[in-house]
Design a protein around this motif. Structure first.
Motif, PDB file in Angstrom:
ATOM      1  N   CYS A 183      -3.921   7.091  -1.818  1.00  0.00           N
ATOM      2  CA  CYS A 183      -3.938   6.099  -1.933  1.00  0.00           C
ATOM      3  C   CYS A 183      -3.620   4.650  -3.028  1.00  0.00           C
ATOM      4  O   CYS A 183      -4.359   5.300  -3.800  1.00  0.00           O
ATOM      5  CB  CYS A 183      -4.514   5.667  -0.373  1.00  0.00           C
ATOM      6  SG  CYS A 183      -6.195   5.510  -0.955  1.00  0.00           S
ATOM      7  N   ALA A 184      -2.850   4.132  -3.085  1.00  0.00           N
ATOM      8  CA  ALA A 184      -3.218   2.764  -3.965  1.00  0.00           C
ATOM      9  C   ALA A 184      -2.606   1.443  -3.335  1.00  0.00           C
ATOM     10  O   ALA A 184      -1.666   2.212  -2.306  1.00  0.00           O
ATOM     11  CB  ALA A 184      -2.041   3.517  -4.661  1.00  0.00           C
ATOM     12  N   ALA A 185      -2.862   0.578  -3.807  1.00  0.00           N
ATOM     13  CA  ALA A 185      -3.365  -0.967  -3.705  1.00  0.00           C
ATOM     14  C   ALA A 185      -2.065  -1.446  -4.918  1.00  0.00           C
ATOM     15  O   ALA A 185      -2.547  -1.274  -5.876  1.00  0.00           O
ATOM     16  CB  ALA A 185      -4.518  -1.576  -3.005  1.00  0.00           C
ATOM     17  N   VAL A 228       5.347   3.923   1.244  1.00  0.00           N
ATOM     18  CA  VAL A 228       5.399   2.507   0.762  1.00  0.00           C
ATOM     19  C   VAL A 228       5.442   1.682   2.064  1.00  0.00           C
ATOM     20  O   VAL A 228       6.452   1.461   2.440  1.00  0.00           O
ATOM     21  CB  VAL A 228       5.776   1.741  -0.826  1.00  0.00           C
ATOM     22  CG1 VAL A 228       7.004   1.848  -0.149  1.00  0.00           C
ATOM     23  CG2 VAL A 228       4.936   0.751  -0.884  1.00  0.00           C
ATOM     24  N   ILE A 229       4.140   0.631   2.293  1.00  0.00           N
ATOM     25  CA  ILE A 229       5.056   0.133   3.787  1.00  0.00           C
ATOM     26  C   ILE A 229       4.174  -1.935   2.645  1.00  0.00           C
ATOM     27  O   ILE A 229       3.399  -1.519   1.745  1.00  0.00           O
ATOM     28  CB  ILE A 229       3.584  -0.226   4.302  1.00  0.00           C
ATOM     29  CG1 ILE A 229       3.766  -0.425   5.342  1.00  0.00           C
ATOM     30  CG2 ILE A 229       2.102   0.081   3.983  1.00  0.00           C
ATOM     31  CD1 ILE A 229       3.273  -0.736   6.993  1.00  0.00           C
ATOM     32  N   ARG A 230       5.008  -2.423   2.708  1.00  0.00           N
ATOM     33  CA  ARG A 230       4.492  -4.056   2.507  1.00  0.00           C
ATOM     34  C   ARG A 230       5.465  -4.902   3.332  1.00  0.00           C
ATOM     35  O   ARG A 230       5.200  -4.592   4.376  1.00  0.00           O
ATOM     36  CB  ARG A 230       6.376  -4.197   1.110  1.00  0.00           C
ATOM     37  CG  ARG A 230       5.868  -2.916  -0.020  1.00  0.00           C
ATOM     38  CD  ARG A 230       7.796  -3.368  -1.154  1.00  0.00           C
ATOM     39  NE  ARG A 230       8.465  -2.722  -0.145  1.00  0.00           N
ATOM     40  CZ  ARG A 230      10.053  -3.588  -0.733  1.00  0.00           C
ATOM     41  NH1 ARG A 230       9.476  -4.500  -1.221  1.00  0.00           N
ATOM     42  NH2 ARG A 230      11.298  -2.826   0.289  1.00  0.00           N
ATOM     43  N   ARG A 231       5.884  -5.958   3.061  1.00  0.00           N
ATOM     44  CA  ARG A 231       5.016  -6.727   4.063  1.00  0.00           C
ATOM     45  C   ARG A 231       7.311  -6.799   4.300  1.00  0.00           C
ATOM     46  O   ARG A 231       7.578  -7.075   5.854  1.00  0.00           O
ATOM     47  CB  ARG A 231       5.411  -8.362   3.520  1.00  0.00           C
ATOM     48  CG  ARG A 231       4.491  -9.060   3.073  1.00  0.00           C
ATOM     49  CD  ARG A 231       3.710  -9.898   3.223  1.00  0.00           C
ATOM     50  NE  ARG A 231       4.254  -9.782   1.627  1.00  0.00           N
ATOM     51  CZ  ARG A 231       4.463 -11.114   0.122  1.00  0.00           C
ATOM     52  NH1 ARG A 231       2.931 -12.040   1.233  1.00  0.00           N
ATOM     53  NH2 ARG A 231       4.517 -10.944  -0.966  1.00  0.00           N
ATOM     54  N   SER A 232       8.251  -6.399   3.764  1.00  0.00           N
ATOM     55  CA  SER A 232       9.453  -6.483   4.044  1.00  0.00           C
ATOM     56  C   SER A 232       9.519  -5.065   4.899  1.00  0.00           C
ATOM     57  O   SER A 232      10.645  -4.707   5.194  1.00  0.00           O
ATOM     58  CB  SER A 232      10.183  -6.525   2.919  1.00  0.00           C
ATOM     59  OG  SER A 232       9.575  -5.427   2.067  1.00  0.00           O
ATOM     60  N   MET A 270       0.530  -1.606   0.035  1.00  0.00           N
ATOM     61  CA  MET A 270       0.112  -0.228   0.094  1.00  0.00           C
ATOM     62  C   MET A 270       0.309   1.219  -0.203  1.00  0.00           C
ATOM     63  O   MET A 270       2.163   0.768   0.867  1.00  0.00           O
ATOM     64  CB  MET A 270      -0.535   0.106   0.882  1.00  0.00           C
ATOM     65  CG  MET A 270      -2.016  -1.304   1.067  1.00  0.00           C
ATOM     66  SD  MET A 270      -3.278  -1.260  -0.148  1.00  0.00           S
ATOM     67  CE  MET A 270      -4.485   0.140   1.055  1.00  0.00           C
ATOM     68  N   SER A 271       0.960   2.084  -0.874  1.00  0.00           N
ATOM     69  CA  SER A 271       1.077   3.281  -0.919  1.00  0.00           C
ATOM     70  C   SER A 271       0.674   4.780  -0.225  1.00  0.00           C
ATOM     71  O   SER A 271      -0.915   5.124  -0.901  1.00  0.00           O
ATOM     72  CB  SER A 271       2.086   3.443  -2.078  1.00  0.00           C
ATOM     73  OG  SER A 271       3.100   2.627  -2.163  1.00  0.00           O
TER      74      SER A 271
END
Length: 124
Positions: free
Chosen positions: A93-95, A49-53, A33-34
């Motif tokens: 926001c964007a997915a 951005v937020i990612r699993r990592s 998600m960003s």
């Protein structure tokens, strides 16, 4: 499927705002998600951005903005502190896909879903 951004407003320089992005119609818990923003007369640009990592930020907001998520609420947040007039923009926001790689995070065409935008104005 919808992303609903909210939390924008008018704030003085040095102030804070927290933006929210709520997903409906499906879950985005596993997606990257960003947040992007678009200032008047300028192109839309990557913010965070937020990612699993983990999370990553544009240089212009690093140390001032924090992206986070609450998967139980299918919501992503952008905490914005020490706001400057140059932060004035419409924030979107964007997915993106779960496997979004960092080098692609800044590209708008990496994302499948977009919210409608929320206006942030930083002015005295």
């Amino acid at each position: 499927v919808q992303l609903q951004a909210s939390g924008g407003g008018l704030v003085q320089p040095g102030g804070s705002l927290r933006l929210s992005c709520v997903a409906s119609g499906r879950t985005f818990r596993n997606n990257a998600m960003s947040w992007f923003r678009q200032a008047p007369g300028k192109e839309r640009e990557f913010v965070a951005v937020i990612r699993r990592s983990g999370s990553s930020y544009a240089e212009s907001v690093k140390g001032r903005f924090t992206i986070s998520r609450d998967n139980a609420k299918d919501t992503v947040y952008l905490q914005m502190n020490s706001l400057k007039p140059e932060d004035t923009a419409v924030y979107y926001c964007a997915a993106g896909p779960p496997g979004l790689i960092l080098s692609s995070a800044w590209r708008q065409n990496s994302y499948d879903y977009w919210g409608q935008g929320t206006q942030v104005t930083v002015s005295s």
